[in-house]
Design a protein around this motif. Structure first.
Motif, mmCIF file in Angstrom:
data_model
loop_
_atom_site.group_PDB
_atom_site.id
_atom_site.type_symbol
_atom_site.label_atom_id
_atom_site.label_comp_id
_atom_site.label_asym_id
_atom_site.label_seq_id
_atom_site.Cartn_x
_atom_site.Cartn_y
_atom_site.Cartn_z
ATOM 1 N N ILE A 84 0.841 -1.204 0.000
ATOM 2 C CA ILE A 84 0.000 0.000 0.000
ATOM 3 C C ILE A 84 0.875 1.252 0.000
ATOM 4 C CG2 ILE A 84 -1.746 1.284 1.284
ATOM 5 C CD1 ILE A 84 -2.789 -1.280 -0.034
ATOM 6 N N ALA A 102 3.710 1.503 -1.351
ATOM 7 C CA ALA A 102 4.296 1.627 -2.683
ATOM 8 C C ALA A 102 3.335 2.272 -3.681
ATOM 9 C CB ALA A 102 4.733 0.256 -3.194
ATOM 10 N N THR A 103 2.023 2.292 -3.380
ATOM 11 C CA THR A 103 1.094 2.944 -4.306
ATOM 12 C C THR A 103 1.131 4.462 -4.152
ATOM 13 O OG1 THR A 103 -0.766 2.978 -2.772
ATOM 14 C CG2 THR A 103 -0.518 1.011 -4.143
ATOM 15 N N GLY A 104 1.881 4.958 -3.169
ATOM 16 C CA GLY A 104 1.922 6.393 -2.917
ATOM 17 C C GLY A 104 0.882 6.826 -1.901
ATOM 18 N N ASN A 123 11.920 2.869 -4.744
ATOM 19 C CA ASN A 123 10.702 3.596 -4.332
ATOM 20 C C ASN A 123 10.727 3.939 -2.840
ATOM 21 O OD1 ASN A 123 10.181 1.119 -3.222
ATOM 22 N ND2 ASN A 123 8.171 0.850 -4.153
ATOM 23 N N LEU A 140 10.974 2.260 -0.122
ATOM 24 C CA LEU A 140 10.454 1.450 0.979
ATOM 25 C C LEU A 140 11.598 1.230 1.956
ATOM 26 C CD1 LEU A 140 8.110 -1.235 -0.615
ATOM 27 C CD2 LEU A 140 7.523 0.894 0.515
ATOM 28 N N ARG A 167 5.523 10.623 -1.971
ATOM 29 C CA ARG A 167 4.345 9.834 -2.337
ATOM 30 C C ARG A 167 4.024 10.005 -3.817
ATOM 31 N NH1 ARG A 167 2.581 11.628 2.755
ATOM 32 N NH2 ARG A 167 1.074 13.094 1.903
ATOM 33 N N ARG A 220 6.334 7.790 -5.675
ATOM 34 C CA ARG A 220 5.970 6.380 -5.535
ATOM 35 C C ARG A 220 4.842 5.994 -6.481
ATOM 36 N NH1 ARG A 220 6.110 6.002 0.967
ATOM 37 N NH2 ARG A 220 8.270 5.371 1.231
ATOM 38 N N ARG A 221 3.931 6.956 -6.739
ATOM 39 C CA ARG A 221 2.822 6.665 -7.650
ATOM 40 C C ARG A 221 3.312 6.326 -9.041
ATOM 41 N NH1 ARG A 221 -1.127 11.606 -7.391
ATOM 42 N NH2 ARG A 221 -1.768 10.688 -9.363
ATOM 43 N N GLY A 245 -4.805 0.656 -5.677
ATOM 44 C CA GLY A 245 -3.785 1.253 -6.534
ATOM 45 C C GLY A 245 -4.042 2.735 -6.796
ATOM 46 N N GLY A 271 -3.124 6.838 -4.085
ATOM 47 C CA GLY A 271 -2.260 8.006 -4.195
ATOM 48 C C GLY A 271 -2.971 9.222 -4.758
ATOM 49 N N GLN A 311 -2.261 2.215 -10.723
ATOM 50 C CA GLN A 311 -1.492 3.416 -10.345
ATOM 51 C C GLN A 311 -1.169 4.280 -11.557
ATOM 52 O OE1 GLN A 311 1.255 1.077 -7.297
ATOM 53 N NE2 GLN A 311 2.149 3.069 -7.733
#
Lengths: 357, 259
Positions: free
Chosen positions: A266, A268-270, B54, B56, B80, B83-84, B108, B111, B167
């Motif tokens: 989640i 990673a989806t921004g 990204n 993480l 963020r 990351r999208r 998805g 964002g 996304q």
């Protein structure tokens, strides 16, 4: 990946191990003296008097020093005597030693002796008396006979107050859910690692909840009785405080054991922090949360009986005076009602919890 | 090699608090439209590399840009937004098990969805239509109402691809996407990743340990060993000697002499 070579225990770890050893050895000496004195020179007033005498005349510094000295000696002679219990406690035992069977180590024999010493000391301190236990049964027979012949006089009143007890426990649980749910996220270690501020909140919250839980619901009841007056609402509040603290602990431990994968996905989806919690954490913890909450209601029903004893409403409220007056028949009725309710709650809640998880 | 740079990694290192150096001075560039395979043994740093891209995972040293924007220094809303751009696919699928397939795909779109609406799973009709299109695309259009954990592994991974597609990414990071799947199902998942690469022009960075898959799908490959980049080239450049230098002399390769 390259791994650095295993390091010897750090200074704080060594310090912890040494303190634990010193404490163990000092306690060992103290219990030894108590046993010898009680058995060799018994006094009229009993073993507690002996304990009091020892503690009054004790040179604490001397005892602590002796414990520390023994601990230091054991640590220094580690090569000969093997690792100490303190090192084991601190998790700093060398691999080669933790694989040795316990009865081949001084540490193992010391621990065995320590537990035995504790048992015999406990025997004296709690004034275990098997003689009276086996010969004085007839004195309890009256009480038991009364309990086995419940009187119908309080059945109706008892039933109504039993229902009040169930509601009392339910309301305490229901009020506890919202605050516990919100606080649990801030009390979960895996969600509060990122920033120092969050870590601080985590520690403060965990400490506050532990302290709250350490205070008996009975004490909370006394506080709330003087706050809102005698009656079931005081009981609700007392159980509420205790339930919040317990549920925060149970909820947050559940959050700590979730699968990190969905959270990462989640993130990673921004998604933002609240979205990550809503999608990555909440779906994973809802079933166990429900289960804990039902279990809590169950516990609250049991606790509310005792709360009632001091004026917190429910069935315990009418039980107390009958115990004091020795109305064993009526006590029997009320006890039976409580037993049945607790038994049914137990069955139902176990069944529901099985279904959820 | 004239396409613009999609991802640039410069002198990237990651040292864990326990002293393990997961990545050691890794530099690489990925051009738009490439399908880059990242090879290496487990523990060689493949996963760490993808997760640094990204953020993480926060790298210890070095700089990463995606589509010209710096990831390593980004924070909050800026991070963020970056990351999208990058959809991620995981070895363990990482779907929200208790949510429906449709809600998983809709996540998805988090964002670009307001926080309050998303807390109550209130997605717009347009989002719902788009999620259905993403599901159709991976052949899961009729399973939208199933609970995610009712699906097989291969199906879950296809849903995860649909979530990444939702996304509207320009980059896909795939971390061992088929390692948990039955070998017979691997191509059914890889083909969907390939389709996104070929048809949508989405850049793909995919860690793999299966050399056949690398040769079949990748346009280029790099290899990591103990956190260091040890080889880089076209899939056909990875001959037996190269592979032994990556995987160690004891390694055996089913297809014998690499062709």
């Amino acid at each position: 990946m390259r791994r650095v070579a295993p390091v010897p225990p750090s200074l704080p770890t060594r310090g912890l191990a040494l303190s634990v050893d010193a404490l163990l050895l000092a306690t060992f000496l103290l219990m030894g003296e108590f046993l010898v004195r009680t058995l060799a020179f018994p006094v009229e007033e009993g073993a507690l008097r002996t304990a009091q005498e020892i503690l009054e005349r004790l040179h604490y510094a001397l005892l602590g020093g002796a414990g520390l000295l023994l601990a230091v000696l054991w640590h220094a002679a580690g090569r000969l005597l093997g690792g100490t219990p303190g090192l084991s406690f601190a998790g700093a035992l060398p691999q080669s030693e933790s694989e040795v069977p316990w009865d081949h180590t001084l540490r193992g024999w010391f621990t065995l002796l320590f537990v035995e010493l504790t048992f015999f000391t406990g025997w004296l301190v709690t004034e275990v008396n098997l003689g009276t236990f086996f010969t004085n049964f007839d004195k309890a027979a009256g009480v038991i006979r009364g309990l086995l012949h419940p009187s119908g006089a309080v059945l109706f009143e008892g039933l109504i107050l039993l229902i009040q007890t169930l509601f009392l426990a339910f309301m305490a649980t229901a009020f506890a859910i919202p605050p516990a749910f919100l606080l649990a996220f801030a009390a979960a270690r895996n969600l509060t690692r990122e920033s120092p501020a969050a870590k601080l909140v985590y520690t403060a919250l965990r400490t506050a909840m532990n302290l709250t839980r350490a205070v008996e619901p009975l004490v909370w009841a006394l506080i709330f009785i003087s706050w809102v007056g005698i009656g079931p609402f005081a009981g609700v509040l007392a159980l509420w405080v205790h339930s919040v603290a317990s549920l925060v602990k149970l909820y947050s431990e559940q959050i700590e054991s979730i699968d990190r994968g969905p959270m990462d996905a989640i993130k990673a989806t921004g998604a933002g922090t609240l979205q990550v919690l809503r999608y990555g954490v909440v779906p994973q913890v809802i079933p166990p949360f429900l289960s804990f909450t039902i279990y809590r209601w169950d516990i609250n029903v049991r606790m509310s009986t005792i709360i009632g004893f001091v004026g917190g409403g429910g069935i315990g409220y009418i039980l107390k005076p009958r115990v004091d007056l020795g109305e064993w028949g009526e006590v029997g009725t009320l006890v039976l009602l409580i037993a049945v309710a607790v038994w049914v709650m137990d069955l139902v809640s176990a069944r529901i919890r099985e279904r959820i998880v | 090699m004239s396409a613009p740079v999609a991802v640039s990694v410069e002198k990237l290192s990651k040292v864990w608090p326990d002293g393990i150096r997961a990545l050691d001075d890794v530099s690489l560039e990925v051009r738009e439209g490439e399908f880059l395979a990242v090879l290496g043994l487990s523990g060689s740093g493949k996963s760490t590399l993808l997760r640094c891209i990204n953020r993480l995972i926060d790298p210890t040293e070095g700089k990463i840009t995606i589509f010209g924007r710096d990831v390593t220094s980004a924070e909050g809303a800026g991070l963020r937004a970056l990351r999208r751009e990058a959809g991620m696919i995981f070895q363990q699928f990482n779907l929200v098990k208790r949510h429906s397939v449709r809600d998983n795909v809709l996540s998805g779109a988090l964002g670009r969805t307001g926080t309050l609406r998303s807390l109550f799973l209130l997605f717009s009709d347009a989002d719902r239509a788009e999620a259905q299109a993403c599901l159709d695309r991976v052949g899961m259009g009729d399973r939208g109402d199933s609970r995610a954990d009712a699906l097989s592994g291969g199906q879950q991974q296809r849903v995860a691809i649909a979530r990444a597609l939702m996304q509207r990414p320009k980059l896909i990071l795939a971390d061992e996407p088929v390692a948990s799947l039955d070998p017979a199902l691997r191509n059914s998942v890889m083909r969907h990743v390939e389709a996104l690469n070929r048809e949508e022009g989405i850049t793909v960075i995919c860690s793999l340990h299966d050399l056949d898959l690398m040769k079949r799908y990748a346009t280029r490959a790099v290899a990591l060993r103990e956190g260091k980049l040890v080889h880089e080239g076209k899939p056909e450049d990875f001959d037996l000697a190269t592979l032994k230098s990556i995987y160690g002399q004891e390694a055996e390769f089913g297809f014998g002499e690499a062709s």
